[in-house]
Design a protein around this motif. Structure first.
Motif, PDB file in Angstrom:
ATOM      1  N   ALA A   1       0.966 -11.933   5.675  1.00  0.00           N
ATOM      2  CA  ALA A   1       0.077 -10.793   5.902  1.00  0.00           C
ATOM      3  C   ALA A   1       0.679  -9.769   6.862  1.00  0.00           C
ATOM      4  CB  ALA A   1      -1.273 -11.279   6.421  1.00  0.00           C
ATOM      5  N   GLU A   2       1.351 -10.242   7.895  1.00  0.00           N
ATOM      6  CA  GLU A   2       1.919  -9.315   8.882  1.00  0.00           C
ATOM      7  C   GLU A   2       2.938  -8.382   8.235  1.00  0.00           C
ATOM      8  OE1 GLU A   2       1.778 -12.693   9.379  1.00  0.00           O
ATOM      9  OE2 GLU A   2       0.058 -12.657  10.738  1.00  0.00           O
ATOM     10  N   LEU A   3       3.805  -8.923   7.400  1.00  0.00           N
ATOM     11  CA  LEU A   3       4.800  -8.088   6.727  1.00  0.00           C
ATOM     12  C   LEU A   3       4.164  -7.191   5.663  1.00  0.00           C
ATOM     13  CD1 LEU A   3       7.835 -10.516   6.447  1.00  0.00           C
ATOM     14  CD2 LEU A   3       7.560  -8.552   7.972  1.00  0.00           C
ATOM     15  N   ALA A   4       3.128  -7.677   5.006  1.00  0.00           N
ATOM     16  CA  ALA A   4       2.421  -6.859   4.017  1.00  0.00           C
ATOM     17  C   ALA A   4       1.773  -5.652   4.700  1.00  0.00           C
ATOM     18  CB  ALA A   4       1.372  -7.694   3.288  1.00  0.00           C
ATOM     19  N   ILE A   5       1.119  -5.893   5.833  1.00  0.00           N
ATOM     20  CA  ILE A   5       0.483  -4.804   6.569  1.00  0.00           C
ATOM     21  C   ILE A   5       1.524  -3.828   7.094  1.00  0.00           C
ATOM     22  CG2 ILE A   5      -0.834  -4.255   8.667  1.00  0.00           C
ATOM     23  CD1 ILE A   5      -2.442  -6.861   8.070  1.00  0.00           C
ATOM     24  N   ALA A   6       2.634  -4.335   7.589  1.00  0.00           N
ATOM     25  CA  ALA A   6       3.707  -3.465   8.075  1.00  0.00           C
ATOM     26  C   ALA A   6       4.228  -2.574   6.950  1.00  0.00           C
ATOM     27  CB  ALA A   6       4.837  -4.304   8.667  1.00  0.00           C
ATOM     28  N   ALA A   7       4.388  -3.122   5.754  1.00  0.00           N
ATOM     29  CA  ALA A   7       4.860  -2.333   4.615  1.00  0.00           C
ATOM     30  C   ALA A   7       3.851  -1.248   4.245  1.00  0.00           C
ATOM     31  CB  ALA A   7       5.125  -3.247   3.420  1.00  0.00           C
TER      32      ALA A   7
END
Length: 84
Positions: free
Chosen positions: A66-72
């Motif tokens: 989720a953290e990388l998805a939100i960052a993207a």
């Protein structure tokens, strides 16, 4: 006694709500499609990941968490939303 200025402010406050009621189903489906992306868990070949979709449901990517998805999503100047 109410002033006409306070009534005018109230009319403006309710105007957006009334216009939202008039949106067609197609309008609602595309509402925010370019500004909002949502993430939801998925499993691909036994590996847990997060799918990234535009607000209209169009798949636009995936990330390992989720953290990388939100960052993207933020990197592409969109607002993230989580769907369970």
């Amino acid at each position: 006694m109410k002033s006409s200025h306070s009534n005018h402010g109230r009319d403006q406050a309710t105007a957006p709500a009334l216009s939202l009621r008039d949106l067609s189903r197609a309008d609602w489906q595309s509402f925010g499609a370019q500004e909002i992306a949502y993430i939801r868990p998925m499993v691909v070949n036994g590996v847990h990941a997060m799918a990234i979709h535009a607000a209209d449901g169009t798949p636009i990517g995936a990330a390992p968490n989720a953290e990388l998805a939100i960052a993207a999503i933020l990197q592409h100047e969109m607002a993230p939303a989580l769907v369970h």
